[in-house]
Each structure stands twice: as structure tokens, then as C-alpha cells.
Scaffold this motif. Structure first.
Motif, short mmCIF file in Angstrom:
data_model
loop_
_atom_site.label_atom_id
_atom_site.label_comp_id
_atom_site.label_asym_id
_atom_site.label_seq_id
_atom_site.Cartn_x
_atom_site.Cartn_y
_atom_site.Cartn_z
N LEU A 195 35.14 47.82 38.46
CA LEU A 195 35.46 46.53 37.83
C LEU A 195 34.73 46.37 36.50
O LEU A 195 35.28 45.82 35.54
N VAL B 129 33.38 49.95 43.89
CA VAL B 129 34.37 48.99 43.42
C VAL B 129 33.80 48.15 42.28
O VAL B 129 34.48 47.89 41.28
N HIS B 130 32.53 47.76 42.41
CA HIS B 130 31.91 46.99 41.33
C HIS B 130 31.85 47.82 40.05
O HIS B 130 32.13 47.30 38.96
N VAL C 109 47.81 42.80 38.88
CA VAL C 109 47.60 43.51 40.13
C VAL C 109 46.20 43.25 40.68
O VAL C 109 45.99 43.17 41.89
N TYR C 110 45.24 43.09 39.77
CA TYR C 110 43.84 43.05 40.19
C TYR C 110 43.55 41.95 41.20
O TYR C 110 42.82 42.17 42.16
N ILE D 296 38.80 45.97 28.70
CA ILE D 296 39.42 44.76 28.15
C ILE D 296 38.67 44.32 26.90
O ILE D 296 39.27 43.93 25.89
N LEU E 91 35.95 36.36 42.43
CA LEU E 91 36.66 36.75 41.21
C LEU E 91 38.16 36.88 41.43
O LEU E 91 38.96 36.57 40.55
N ILE F 194 45.16 48.19 27.28
CA ILE F 194 45.20 47.39 28.51
C ILE F 194 46.24 47.95 29.47
O ILE F 194 45.97 48.11 30.67
N LEU G 97 47.72 43.61 34.46
CA LEU G 97 46.42 43.07 34.90
C LEU G 97 46.58 42.19 36.14
O LEU G 97 45.61 41.98 36.86
N ALA H 131 43.32 49.78 31.57
CA ALA H 131 42.95 48.70 32.50
C ALA H 131 44.03 48.50 33.55
O ALA H 131 43.74 48.24 34.71
N GLY H 132 45.31 48.63 33.15
CA GLY H 132 46.38 48.26 34.06
C GLY H 132 46.84 49.36 34.98
O GLY H 132 47.32 49.10 36.07
N LEU I 129 40.86 52.08 41.80
CA LEU I 129 40.57 51.13 42.88
C LEU I 129 41.35 51.49 44.14
O LEU I 129 40.83 51.41 45.25
N THR J 118 33.15 39.67 44.16
CA THR J 118 34.54 40.09 44.05
C THR J 118 35.46 39.09 44.76
O THR J 118 36.55 38.80 44.28
N TRP K 80 40.53 43.82 49.13
CA TRP K 80 39.33 44.60 49.40
C TRP K 80 38.14 43.72 49.74
O TRP K 80 37.38 43.98 50.66
N ASP L 91 32.73 40.56 50.22
CA ASP L 91 31.91 40.92 49.07
C ASP L 91 31.83 39.71 48.16
O ASP L 91 32.84 39.27 47.61
N VAL M 151 44.66 43.09 44.64
CA VAL M 151 43.90 44.25 45.11
C VAL M 151 42.48 43.84 45.47
O VAL M 151 41.97 44.18 46.55
N LEU M 152 41.86 43.08 44.60
CA LEU M 152 40.47 42.69 44.83
C LEU M 152 40.36 41.75 46.03
O LEU M 152 39.44 41.86 46.83
N MET N 152 39.71 52.25 47.63
CA MET N 152 40.02 51.46 48.81
C MET N 152 40.59 52.32 49.93
O MET N 152 40.24 52.15 51.10
N VAL O 215 43.58 50.73 38.13
CA VAL O 215 44.17 50.29 39.40
C VAL O 215 44.25 51.48 40.35
O VAL O 215 43.98 51.35 41.55
#
Lengths: 407, 200
Positions: B32, B28-29, A137-138, B39, A86, B58, A135, B62-63, B70, A83, A145, A80, A141-142, B74, B67
Motif C-alpha cells: 500500500l 500488504v502495508h 479496485v483497492y 500516486i 482505509l 496510475i 484505483l 498503481a491500478g 496484493l 487498512t 483482506w 487490520d 480488495v483491502l 492475499m 493490484v
């Protein structure tokens, strides 16, 4: 020049300079840490390690970094696009940001202006550190994926579960320290650890312990003495948060090739690498700040501003060394045991320790109540620690190998 | 000056990414973009001096929550296009109606100002004072653990009940997890022990 200064404001300029200095310092530290890790592990495995470029191979990391920088920027067809681009940035940036609240030294006077050696002293420093950790983790994870491939996805799914689980233990392990210090600011927590422990009256009247407790008058007032269970939980979950051995399941090379960064190469891989090492340095620095007195240490008249920095770096180096040592020593945990350790041992232990700290730190509580709390805690730990440990069960009732054929 | 610039950037990002979330085709987008919105909102809280709420925003949203979003996306692989057939009819007009009510309410509050929203008087001034003097961590703690202690504890009990309920619903009878297979199916006795040995 002064016109620009007036327009932006001197505070903003000082802040910007601090950010740049911290950024560059972390990059340089990473170069050294990567080299040191390779050298130390080589030493532990009776190898030589990097020795070609620079004295003792010191410039090897720089050479590797330049190689990665000039490599082809490869992206799998099934990835992707956005992503995928990123993810490495998302892995690197929070690690850098988390360093902002770590105080490096005492206030310094430069050109008549008092400057504290911390990027920013916000009154929620500990929470900020946890927020940046969550944060982090992202990136993984990303990456898992977005690579559009099986092994990274497996690594990504593993790492999500692992990091969310250990984040809870990490956060809970900091609560007792905050309770003891009465502040969420890292600068305040370091200030609380100045001087020596002083006169400990808890053991008064007990023959031998009384004399031993006298020694505390010469001990630095670090939180490690009273908060060592919190430190143990913090350090274990800190290693899990950085995805390093023995918790490096997201990139377990023997089963997942390279886990979440299988499809990454060149500069993007370098960013993951950088993020991981910065994270190691940050966890070590926070451990030093919260439990080992931060930059406090004996100062001397010669260059008084230098000593806090030296002490801070020395203490942090010890923990970075510990990270490397663990990697060279410990085998990787199996996944279910990782979860067992996190959920069934570290989190309950952290919760109990919060309660104990809350009771013991209550002002005006009698010694008998404290002794009762410690006694109950001791009994609880003795009966509980190894119960349900999968390894213990394997010893008592060995599993029959039903899946294997006749050898 | 700096504050206005930061304010502008934060709100362009917040608004832009929430719109992008609505129109993103990929699950997923969309998640995000929601993270980006959160944030940005945390930064907006910081700009107002609400450091505690910014950190909580956060850490929690966000955290942790995003997650998990996601993670579920996934695991279940729902990153395909959703079919456009609605299982519940009449959702759209209802959503438009409720959205209009919410928008009207927000416009009303914005028109009457923050004093009206926070109960009259010099509310904004009091907010600034509180953030300055005890700091907002202390201020929140004082109110939460004195005046609103009962609702706070009731909420925590409710959350625990919800967690236990989910575990009961999700744990099918006779199903073993990989951990149980490896460890020799001794989970039940072990589940009880942390509480028993720990709190004693």
C-alpha cells in the motif's frame, strides 16, 4: 476579499467552487438514485417500496443515512486496524474523482467570466477515467483482506480477478471512440457529436438503403450509431466494474453473506454504498458522454444554459434506470462464466472492433474495402459468438449428475 | 505559490511512503505504501505538465501491477513475517554497492541539471513547448510510432513471448480448471477460436 482572491488566484477559486458543487451534487444524486432504485425494484416486484418519510418516501435514504451515521463504529478484533479504516475511503474517493472529467453542459457566462460546466477538461480525460476506475479496485480488495474473516477475503479475491479482467475490456472498448474522435478529451468528444449525422454517402446507389440512409440527416451525430459494438462492450464491463447484478459476485449474499463488506457497519458501510452508487452514476454519465452526445440536445431561447444540463441528466437517468432494471431482471453469473465472458468474448471482440474502426476510419479508403471489412466481420461474428458458450454445451450434451445421491 | 505547496506535499508523501514501505513489517502495508508512492509520483508528473505519463503511471503501476501484487499476497497468504535467512549470500554488499552507484549517478545528473540529462541545449524549454503545442499524447505517439517503431514492436513481441511462456510453464498436463469441469473440458478448441474467427 479581493486581496485573498489575488493571493490564491481566481482560477484556483473557480476550480474549488466547481469541485464543491460537483461533490454536493453527486451526494444529492445518490440520495435520489438509492430511493429510485428501491422504488423501481419494488414496482417490478409488485411491492410498494419506501413510502413513510417524505412524499413518496423520498426522504427514506436520508433517514437511512442518518441511522448509519449514528451507529456504533464496530471493528472486528482480527481486523487490520488502519487498512480496515482505509478501505471504505479507497472505495468511495475514486468514484467521486472519476466524475471530474465529465462535461455537464455548454460554457456559461457568470459575472462576465466564461465558465465551462466540467470540473476539469484535461486532454487525457478518457485515460483519467480509466485510471480512477483502476484505483477503485483497492477499496474492495483491502476491505476483503483487512476484515480478517473468510467471507470478505473470498469476496475480495473474486473482485480483484473480476475487476482486473473487465478493466481490460472497458479500456479497449473506449479505444475505437477515441480513434473516431481523434481526441482523449471528453469535452472534444462531446463537441464531435454536435449537429446531425448529415449526408451518408456509403449506401449511394443501393435502392432501399439509400432512402433509409437519408434519415440520418435528421439523426443526432452520436457515436452510438457507428460505435454500438464498443458501447455494448463498454456497458457490460461497466456493470462488472461497479460490481452490480448480474456481476455482483464480490458481495454475492447467497454464498458469501455480504462478501467484502460483511464486517462493515455504520458510516463505513455507508461509504461503500455511496461509492457503488456514485460509480453507477459515473458509468452512466460517461456512457452518455462518449456514445450519446453528452449534453447535446435541442435548446430553446428560454434559459439557454439550462437545457444542456436537462438533456444530460435525462440521458444519464435512462442509464441509471437500465442498471436498476438489470438488477431486478438478471440472475447472478457463475464465476467461471463471468471469466469466460470477459476474457474469451469481450476482450477479443473489443480488439477486433478496434481494428475495424481503424480501417474504416482511415481517410480515403474505398467503399469496396469497407464492405469487405464489414463482410468478414459479419462472418466472423456469426461463426464465433456462440461457439464455446457453456450454456450451449449444456444444451447439446447434458451433464450427468455424478455428485448427487439418489433422490 | 500553489505549485510549490503541491510540490512540497507530493514529495513529502512520495519520500515518506517509500521509506515507510521499506520498514513496513506487513507485506500488504508495504504494497500500500508503494501505491501511495506511485500516486504521488503521478501527481508530480502532472505538476510538470506530463498528463499522459501521469495517467499511464496510475493505470499501469498503481491500478494493475500493484493490484496483482496484493492479489498474490492475499492468495498466498505471505503476510507473515519473512524469515531472515538469505538464500543467496552476498546480496547485501552487492545491493549497497549498486545503490551507491545509482545514488552517485542521480546526484551527478541533478548537479549538472536537466539540460545535461536531456541532451544539452534548452531541453527544459523544448519540453514545455512540446507539452503546450501538440500536447504530450500526440508528441509521444509521433516519436513512438515513427522513430522508435521497431524497438516498440520488438518489446511487444517480447511481452507476448513471455506471456505464452508463462502459460506453458504454469499449465500442468492433465490439470483441469473449474471452468473446464463445468463446461465439459472443451477449452482447447475454444482457445483457438477467438483469434481465428476474430481477425478474419
Amino acid at each position: 476579499m479581493s486581496g485573498i482572491v489575488d493571493a490564491i488566484g481566481i482560477v484556483v477559486i473557480i476550480g474549488a467552487i466547481k469541485v464543491i458543487v460537483a461533490f454536493v451534487a453527486l451526494l444529492v444524486v445518490t440520495l435520489v438514485v438509492v430511493w429510485a432504485e428501491r422504488k423501481i425494484i419494488a414496482d417490478m416486484q409488485s411491492r410498494v417500496g419506501p413510502n413513510r418519510w417524505g412524499p413518496f418516501g423520498l426522504l427514506q435514504t436520508l433517514a437511512d443515512g442518518m441511522k448509519l451515521f449514528f451507529k456504533e463504529d464496530f471493528r472486528p478484533a482480527s481486523a487490520d486496524r488502519w487498512t480496515y479504516a482505509l478501505a471504505p475511503v479507497a472505495a468511495m474517493v475514486p468514484a467521486f474523482l472519476a466524475f471530474a472529467v465529465v462535461p455537464l453542459g455548454d460554457d456559461v457566462t457568470i459575472a462576465g467570466r466564461e465558465i465551462d460546466l466540467v470540473v476539469t477538461d484535461i486532454n487525457i480525460g478518457v485515460l483519467y477515467f480509466l485510471a480512477m476506475g483502476s484505483l477503485g479496485v483497492y477499496g474492495i480488495v483491502l476491505a476483503g483482506w483487512a476484515s480478517g474473516s473468510k467471507f470478505p477475503l473470498l469476496g475480495g479475491v473474486r473482485s480483484t480477478a473480476q475487476m482486473i479482467s473487465y478493466e481490460i475490456a472497458l479500456g479497449l472498448s473506449l479505444v475505437p471512440v477515441v480513434l473516431a474522435a481523434g481526441s482523449l478529451s471528453m469535452v472534444d468528444i462531446v463537441a464531435q457529436q454536435a449537429d446531425t449525422v448529415g449526408n451518408v454517402t456509403f449506401f449511394d446507389g443501393i435502392p432501399v438503403l439509400e432512402q433509409v440512409a437519408d434519415l440520418f440527416r435528421y439523426m443526432p451525430n452520436w457515436y452510438i450509431w457507428s460505435q454500438w459494438p464498443a458501447f455494448a462492450i463498454f456497458f457490460i464491463s461497466g456493470i462488472a466494474e461497479t460490481n452490480r447484478a448480474p456481476f455482483d459476485l464480490p458481495e454475492a449474499e447467497t454464498e458469501l453473506i455480504a462478501g467484502f463488506h460483511t464486517e462493515y457497519s455504520g458510516i463505513r458501510f455507508a461509504m461503500f454504498f455511496l461509492g457503488e452508487y456514485i460509480h453507477v452514476v459515473v458509468i452512466s454519465a460517461v456512457a452518455v458522454t462518449l456514445f450519446f452526445g453528452g449534453w447535446h440536445g435541442p435548446g430553446f431561447d428560454f434559459l439557454p444554459w439550462l437545457w444542456p444540463l436537462v438533456w444530460f441528466m435525462l440521458k444519464t437517468t435512462v442509464f441509471v434506470y437500465l442498471f436498476v432494471w438489470l438488477r431486478a431482471t438478471m440472475p447472478r453469473l457463475r464465476y467461471d462464466r463471468l471469466m469466460w465472458l470477459g476474457w474469451k468474448r469481450l476482450i477479443p471482440a473489443a480488439l477486433v472492433w478496434i481494428m475495424v474502426t481503424a480501417v474504416v476510419n482511415t481517410p480515403g479508403i474505398s467503399r469496396n474495402i469497407r464492405l469487405a471489412v464489414f463482410g468478414a466481420l459479419f462472418l466472423g461474428v456469426v461463426t464465433w459468438v456462440f461457439r464455446g458458450d457453456p450454456r450451449m454445451k449444456d444444451i447439446v450434451t447434458p451433464q450427468r449428475r455424478t455428485t448427487r445421491g439418489v433422490a | 505559490m500553489i505549485e510549490i505547496i503541491v510540490f512540497g506535499v507530493v514529495f513529502v508523501v512520495a519520500l515518506g511512503s517509500s521509506l515507510a514501505m521499506l520498514f513496513a513489517k506487513n507485506a500488504v502495508h508495504a504494497a500500500l505504501f508503494l501505491v501511495a508512492t506511485q500516486i504521488a509520483l503521478a501527481l508530480a508528473f502532472l505538476l510538470e505538465g506530463g498528463q499522459f505519463i501521469a495517467a499511464i503511471q496510475i493505470i499501469v503501476y498503481a491500478g494493475a501491477i500493484m493490484v496483482l501484487f496484493l492479489f498474490v499476497i492475499m492468495l498466498l497468504g505471505v503476510d507473515k513475517k519473512e524469515p531472515l535467512i538469505e538464500p543467496l549470500t552476498g546480496q547485501r554488499p552487492l545491493a549497497i554497492g549498486l545503490g551507491a552507484v545509482l545514488a552517485a549517478e542521480m546526484l551527478w545528473v541533478a548537479w549538472r541539471g536537466i539540460e545535461f540529462a536531456a541532451g544539452g541545449g534548452d531541453a527544459a524549454g523544448r519540453l514545455v513547448d512540446t507539452n503546450q503545442d501538440p500536447g504530450n499524447v500526440l508528441a509521444v505517439a509521433r516519436v513512438l510510432f515513427s522513430k522508435y517503431l521497431l524497438p516498440f514492436e520488438a518489446t511487444s513481441v517480447m511481452l507476448v513471448v513471455a506471456i505464452v511462456g508463462v502459460m506453458v510453464l504454469a499449465r500442468r498436463m492433465g490439470m483441469t480448471t473449474p471452468g473446464e469441469v463445468a463446461a465439459g473440458a472443451g477449452e482447447e478448441s475454444d482457445l483457438a477460436s477467438p483469434g481465428g474467427g476474430a481477425t478474419g
